[in-house]
Design an enzyme around this catalytic site. Structure first.
Site, PDB file in Angstrom:
ATOM      1  N   GLY A 180       8.522 -37.130  18.949  1.00 46.31           N
ATOM      2  CA  GLY A 180       8.370 -35.750  18.521  1.00 46.31           C
ATOM      3  C   GLY A 180       7.557 -34.956  19.521  1.00 46.31           C
ATOM      4  O   GLY A 180       7.567 -35.227  20.726  1.00 46.31           O
ATOM      5  N   SER A 181       6.776 -34.009  19.029  1.00 45.43           N
ATOM      6  CA  SER A 181       6.161 -33.006  19.903  1.00 45.43           C
ATOM      7  C   SER A 181       5.059 -33.514  20.816  1.00 45.43           C
ATOM      8  O   SER A 181       4.635 -32.787  21.727  1.00 45.43           O
ATOM      9  CB  SER A 181       5.625 -31.844  19.063  1.00 45.43           C
ATOM     10  OG  SER A 181       6.704 -31.139  18.456  1.00 45.43           O
ATOM     11  N   ILE A 182       4.545 -34.731  20.614  1.00 53.70           N
ATOM     12  CA  ILE A 182       3.591 -35.246  21.613  1.00 53.70           C
ATOM     13  C   ILE A 182       4.284 -35.412  22.967  1.00 53.70           C
ATOM     14  O   ILE A 182       3.628 -35.439  24.009  1.00 53.70           O
ATOM     15  CB  ILE A 182       2.919 -36.565  21.175  1.00 53.70           C
ATOM     16  CG1 ILE A 182       3.953 -37.679  20.950  1.00 53.70           C
ATOM     17  CG2 ILE A 182       2.050 -36.372  19.941  1.00 53.70           C
ATOM     18  CD1 ILE A 182       3.339 -39.066  20.724  1.00 53.70           C
TER      19      ILE A 182
ATOM     20  N   LYS B  73       6.072 -33.198  24.296  1.00 48.89           N
ATOM     21  CA  LYS B  73       6.045 -31.900  24.978  1.00 48.89           C
ATOM     22  C   LYS B  73       5.021 -31.892  26.119  1.00 48.89           C
ATOM     23  O   LYS B  73       5.170 -31.135  27.084  1.00 48.89           O
ATOM     24  CB  LYS B  73       5.749 -30.786  23.973  1.00 48.89           C
ATOM     25  CG  LYS B  73       6.908 -30.518  23.012  1.00 48.89           C
ATOM     26  CD  LYS B  73       6.530 -29.553  21.904  1.00 48.89           C
ATOM     27  CE  LYS B  73       7.710 -29.337  20.957  1.00 48.89           C
ATOM     28  NZ  LYS B  73       7.354 -28.555  19.749  1.00 48.89           N
TER      29      LYS B  73
END
Length: 577
Positions: free
Chosen positions: A297-299, A301
């Site tokens: 997920g967004s980690i 990014k």
């Protein structure tokens, strides 16, 4: 006697003589055949009858934390072996039935009678019955007064803190051989080399008088010093237990590392196993930090941002139109809050974890560029951590990556990795661009008589390499600090700690990779401190938190805050006090 009778008599004598010679030749040939073909086997059989060869078990090495605190050691116990030939003769002399003895042994040793019966009726002359026998049990066995039941000293593996660090330490079988964790990974080093005692015995297996035994001393196993800090491990254990309960989660995994050399300072998986009375459930032995590949997920990014800044400095000033959603090949990708945010910079889309902005960034970077960096950073390949069962994660072949795959990958969906894989790259952002092999072994050696540890081997990283530009990592750490001080990671903020980090909430994929499980998520937070020159990095992953409150900002970030606060207040890892 006439000539005819003499001739008959001579013929008979010759015949008898010939038969005797033939018999002698046959015997000689047979003896030669037995000696030449079966000599070695018969010699061994004879030696087994009059030679007692006893293996002397070496003491298994201890496992210690980085400050030489005991984690796994050995406790004295006894073992029970059966000399079946002597035993059966003793039972016959005492007029005791095998069934009676089996019932007695079953009661004393708490063993299933059928297992004892199999051993008693095996074809072996000498068999092990049970190890790890208590002194009370051994005394009861001795009081039976039956020859052929051999009681000898032994050791039992003992884990000082029960379920503390359980999946990392692993466990051993009844013979003291490692089955999982570092007990398996470093089994040969911990085991040592057995010794042997050889003596001549009589038909009752008792030593002959004036016999001088031949003795070879065993070489004890080496002690293994881990990179683990027991204090940090205790912080992580407590935090994981609380997070598991608070979030009604399936599991919680936490890893804390030194970004400057790849040392693992703490690693915890909950639920866990009590190593001194283990549950044989396979899930409780699994080390999720190493063996579980999940979509981050967004980690992720943070990784995509690194690629963008490595690709061109112009991305520092680029603006992205971030509406509530964006269409990629007819598929809508939404922001986590499904809201319009207007024009945003790279720092802003990272700070606010904007999916639309990162989908557009991924499309601009292009699949060849993004995936070449993903491969360069080591995703999709094992890190080489010194723990068993490591997963390589999942990264698609760039040839099969479509636009939707590219957009999803940019914000951490459609690519899978383990915690140690992610952290080895996150550590590079923390340390100025260098990739280190994550590792659990610090050194090996033994204590001398003065209780001083004498090391003889230390971990050597032969795969360390530069994978990022130092200036880029400095810029990115500043962006990640804003995530915590003024963005979606506010719930991890600790005053004075200067934390940089990233939240991440990912849909959980089905085991076969065919889509996502409805209502199931993995919530994570990855952080470092102090962001100017990080000394500590950590990651918290919560698998399947309560579906009514699953965002990482509400689940994983508060756990990270607690950990950073304790490390900041009670240790010198972040700042020397």
């Amino acid at each position: 006697m006439d000539e005819k009778d003499k001739l008959v008599s001579s013929s008979r004598l010759f015949f008898v003589f010939s038969v005797i010679v033939l018999i002698l030749i046959t015997i000689v040939c047979r003896l030669y055949y037995i000696s030449a073909v079966h000599g070695d086997k018969l010699k061994l059989m004879a030696e087994k009858q009059w030679v007692d060869k006893t293996m002397i078990k070496p003491t298994r090495g201890e496992i210690l934390d980085r400050n030489y605190n005991q984690l796994a050691t050995n406790e004295p116990s006894s073992r029970i072996d059966l000399d079946l030939r002597t035993l059966k003769q003793s039972l016959k002399d005492k007029n005791i039935g095998i069934d009676t003895l089996e019932n007695q042994l079953s009661s004393i040793l708490e063993m299933d009678k059928s297992n004892i019966d199999k051993i008693m009726n095996s074809n072996d002359e000498y068999s092990a019955l049970k190890r790890g026998v208590s002194s009370e049990q051994a005394k009861k066995i001795q009081n039976l007064g039956i020859n052929g039941i051999v009681i000898s000293s032994d050791t039992t593996r003992y884990y000082v803190n029960g379920n503390f660090l359980s999946q990392v330490l692993g466990h051993t079988n009844s013979d003291g051989q490692g089955l999982s964790g570092v007990e398996l990974m470093y089994n040969k080093l911990l085991t040592g080399t057995p010794g042997v005692s050889i003596s001549e015995v009589d038909n009752k297996r008792e030593d002959l008088p004036y016999n001088q035994a031949t003795y070879t001393k065993p070489i004890d196993g080496k002690d293994l010093v881990l990179t683990i800090d027991a204090k940090l491990q205790l912080f992580a254990e407590k935090a994981a237990d609380a997070a598991l309960k608070t979030n009604k989660a399936k599991s919680v995994t936490i890893t804390i590392m030194n970004p400057k050399n790849g040392e693992i300072l703490a690693m915890v998986n909950k639920p866990s196993n009590n190593l001194n009375s283990p549950n044989n459930s396979e899930d409780l032995w699994k080390n999720n930090a190493v063996q579980w590949a999940f979509e981050p997920g967004s980690i992720f990014k943070a990784i995509t941002s690194e690629v963008a800044l490595e690709t061109s400095k112009s991305y520092e000033n680029q603006q992205f139109l971030c509406n509530a959603s964006v269409s990629v090949d007819g598929n809508l990708i939404y922001n986590w809050d499904k809201a319009d945010h207007g024009m945003m910079s790279l720092q802003d889309i990272l700070k606010n974890s904007n999916n639309v902005g990162f989908a557009k960034l991924g499309m601009q970077l292009g699949k060849e560029n993004l995936y070449s960096h993903i491969n360069k950073f080591g995703f999709g390949t094992k890190t080489g951590i010194d723990l068993p069962g490591e997963s390589s994660g999942i990264v698609k072949n760039v040839k099969n990556v479509k636009n939707l795959d590219l957009a999803n990958t940019a914000f951490g969906q459609g690519v899978a990795m383990t915690q140690v894989q992610y952290m080895s790259v996150f550590n590079a952002i923390a340390n100025g661009g260098k990739w280190f092999t994550p590792h659990i072994m610090k050194e090996t050696g033994n204590f001398n008589k003065g209780n001083e540890f004498i090391g003889n081997s230390k971990f050597k990283d032969t795969k360390a390499k530069k994978i990022m530009d130092k200036d880029v990592t400095t810029t990115l750490r500043g962006y990640l600090e804003k995530v915590v001080s003024d963005g979606v990671g506010k719930n991890a903020y600790v005053k004075g700690c200067n934390i940089a980090g990233k939240t991440g909430t990912a849909q959980k994929a089905y085991a076969d990779g065919a889509g996502y499980e409805p209502g199931k998520y993995v919530s994570s937070f990855a952080g470092m401190a102090p962001y100017q020159d990080p000394k500590i990095t950590l990651i918290v992953s919560i698998d399947e938190p309560d579906a009514s409150n699953y965002y990482s900002a509400q689940t994983a970030a508060p756990v990270a805050k607690e950990l950073f606060s304790e490390i900041y207040n009670y240790t010198n890892y972040i700042y020397n006090k």
